[in-house]
Scaffold this motif. Structure first.
Motif, PDB file in Angstrom:
ATOM      1  N   VAL A   1       0.940  -1.306   0.187  1.00  0.00           N
ATOM      2  CA  VAL A   1      -0.364  -0.310   0.029  1.00  0.00           C
ATOM      3  C   VAL A   1       0.620   1.317  -0.266  1.00  0.00           C
ATOM      4  O   VAL A   1       1.646   1.303   1.041  1.00  0.00           O
ATOM      5  CB  VAL A   1      -0.825   0.622   1.282  1.00  0.00           C
ATOM      6  N   PRO A   2       0.870   1.750  -0.724  1.00  0.00           N
ATOM      7  CA  PRO A   2       1.407   3.254  -1.064  1.00  0.00           C
ATOM      8  C   PRO A   2       1.481   4.522  -0.263  1.00  0.00           C
ATOM      9  O   PRO A   2      -0.197   4.497  -0.233  1.00  0.00           O
ATOM     10  CB  PRO A   2       2.034   3.891  -2.505  1.00  0.00           C
ATOM     11  N   ASP A   3       1.678   4.998  -0.137  1.00  0.00           N
ATOM     12  CA  ASP A   3       1.349   6.223   0.432  1.00  0.00           C
ATOM     13  C   ASP A   3       1.197   7.330  -0.112  1.00  0.00           C
ATOM     14  O   ASP A   3       0.817   8.677   0.851  1.00  0.00           O
ATOM     15  CB  ASP A   3       2.189   6.956   1.745  1.00  0.00           C
ATOM     16  N   LYS A   4       1.563   7.720  -0.984  1.00  0.00           N
ATOM     17  CA  LYS A   4       2.020   8.186  -1.924  1.00  0.00           C
ATOM     18  C   LYS A   4       1.572   8.451  -3.866  1.00  0.00           C
ATOM     19  O   LYS A   4       2.199   7.222  -3.858  1.00  0.00           O
ATOM     20  CB  LYS A   4       2.406   9.865  -2.528  1.00  0.00           C
ATOM     21  N   GLU A   5       0.992   9.013  -4.439  1.00  0.00           N
ATOM     22  CA  GLU A   5       1.060   8.284  -5.898  1.00  0.00           C
ATOM     23  C   GLU A   5       2.548   8.097  -6.439  1.00  0.00           C
ATOM     24  O   GLU A   5       3.292   9.412  -6.354  1.00  0.00           O
ATOM     25  CB  GLU A   5       0.048  10.155  -7.233  1.00  0.00           C
TER      26      GLU A   5
END
Length: 385
Positions: free
Chosen positions: A60-64
């Motif tokens: 799960v990424p925290d930004k684009e």
């Protein structure tokens, strides 16, 4: 600790007692192999939730375009394309009472923005290849419909609307977590938040093992707060109406529509169970207990074809083998029609209904299915001798 459970073995009663998991990994692997342990039949009163595994350790990424900041234990999708994020903890892990809740909220807040359907589709295909399963077949079995072209677009739509399910899974759910889950599930109108307790039981010799899943958090207030996410359910009336419409519009000839109705009558008479599915077309899956696994032998589709990729001698509970399957394929391949090619059955397990408009061909199809079920029963009987 709960009381034990008891298994009848002939005239003997085997006591099975609760036992903690040696590690989280054991429970994690069991969920990946057997998603039914997620208590999907306890989540709805009519259409039980079913799942396909998209990935373990789903990043799960925290930004684009950012790196992978978090990793969820499991990511599944259900038959309505609802992403289901699962976090597994043992009950003696102190993080289960507080830290894991914040962790899951981080997942859903960022996944709803930075995950997309096409990326999840790629991960699903990778997972299927790693586990030796065919992505198209698994997805068709999940949805009950061969036409799954729009499935991952629906996953994308669900992500952006926050239509996501969070599942806390443990061998025992602490009372504090139960209350937090109930509160979140009642307050969040789009996202479903539930806890599943999967208790493990073993016999004294440690030869037998049983899992008992229990769902927590599905209060009446939460049910009424959620909008329905289930795919439209179908029944016999839908099937017959769809056939009439397809015949009227010329999609099916009168002979093809009659053949579908006749095979449906055969399913009602011969199958141990059957269920409806599909979206653009109505489908009926015929199931025989002896097949094991999903128990599906074939799926009749109102679009004018029959899919028969479901039976697998490697399925859980199957006591038959490749010999019975190949003999069934041979019997189906012997049906006299230009569209039937036995050599393609290993990769394209489908019969067009036009091949069964001839009554003798339909009789041959029915006989082949009966003989396959009988051969599987005989193999199962011999395995116990």
């Amino acid at each position: 600790m709960d009381g034990g459970i008891y298994l009848m073995d002939g005239d003997s009663l085997i006591e099975m007692t609760e036992e903690q998991y040696d590690s989280e990994r054991i429970l994690q692997e069991s969920l990946a192999d057997f998603p039914r342990l997620l208590a999907g039949d306890q989540m709805t009163t009519d259409d039980a939730r079913r799942w396909a595994l998209v990935a373990r350790e789903a990043a799960v990424p925290d930004k684009e375009g950012g790196g992978d900041r978090w990793s969820a234990d499991h990511l599944f999708v259900d038959q309505a394309g609802v992403p289901t994020i699962v976090e597994v903890k043992r009950s003696d892990d102190t993080r289960i009472r507080r830290e894991v809740v914040g962790q899951m909220l981080d997942y859903v807040a960022h996944a709803s923005i930075y995950w997309n359907g096409s990326d999840l589709q790629d991960r699903f295909i990778e997972t299927c290849e790693e586990r030796g399963t065919v992505p198209e077949q698994l997805l068709s079995e999940l949805t009950g419909d061969e036409e799954t072209d729009g499935f991952w677009e629906q996953v994308q739509t669900n992500l952006r609307s926050g239509n996501i399910r969070l599942l806390f899974v443990a061998d025992a759910i602490p009372s504090e977590l139960k209350r937090v889950v109930e509160f979140l599930n009642e307050q969040m109108s789009s996202t479903e938040v539930l806890a599943v307790e999967v208790t493990q039981y073993v016999d004294e010799q440690d030869n037998l093992k049983a899992f008992v899943p229990r769902l927590h958090g599905q209060t009446e207030e939460a049910r009424s707060a959620k909008r329905s996410t289930a795919r439209p359910t179908h029944d016999e009336e839908d099937l017959l109406n769809d056939l009439r419409e397809k015949e009227r519009s010329g999609v099916l000839s009168a002979a093809e529509a009659a053949a579908v109705r006749d095979i449906y009558d055969f399913i009602q008479t011969e199958a141990d169970a059957y269920d409806f599915g599909g979206s653009a077309n109505v489908s009926v899956t015929a199931r025989w207990e002896v097949l094991g696994g999903s128990k599906g032998m074939f799926t009749l589709n109102s679009g004018g074809h029959i899919d028969f990729w479901q039976p697998s001698p490697d399925a859980d509970g199957a006591e038959w083998g490749e010999t019975e399957l190949e003999e069934w394929y041979d019997a189906l391949g012997a049906i006299d029609h230009p569209s039937i090619d036995r050599e393609k059955f290993d990769t394209q397990q489908k019969i067009q209904i036009v091949a069964l408009t001839d009554e003798s061909n339909r009789s041959q199809f029915k006989a082949a299915c009966r003989q396959f079920a009988q051969a599987c029963e005989q193999a199962a009987d011999e395995s116990f001798v």
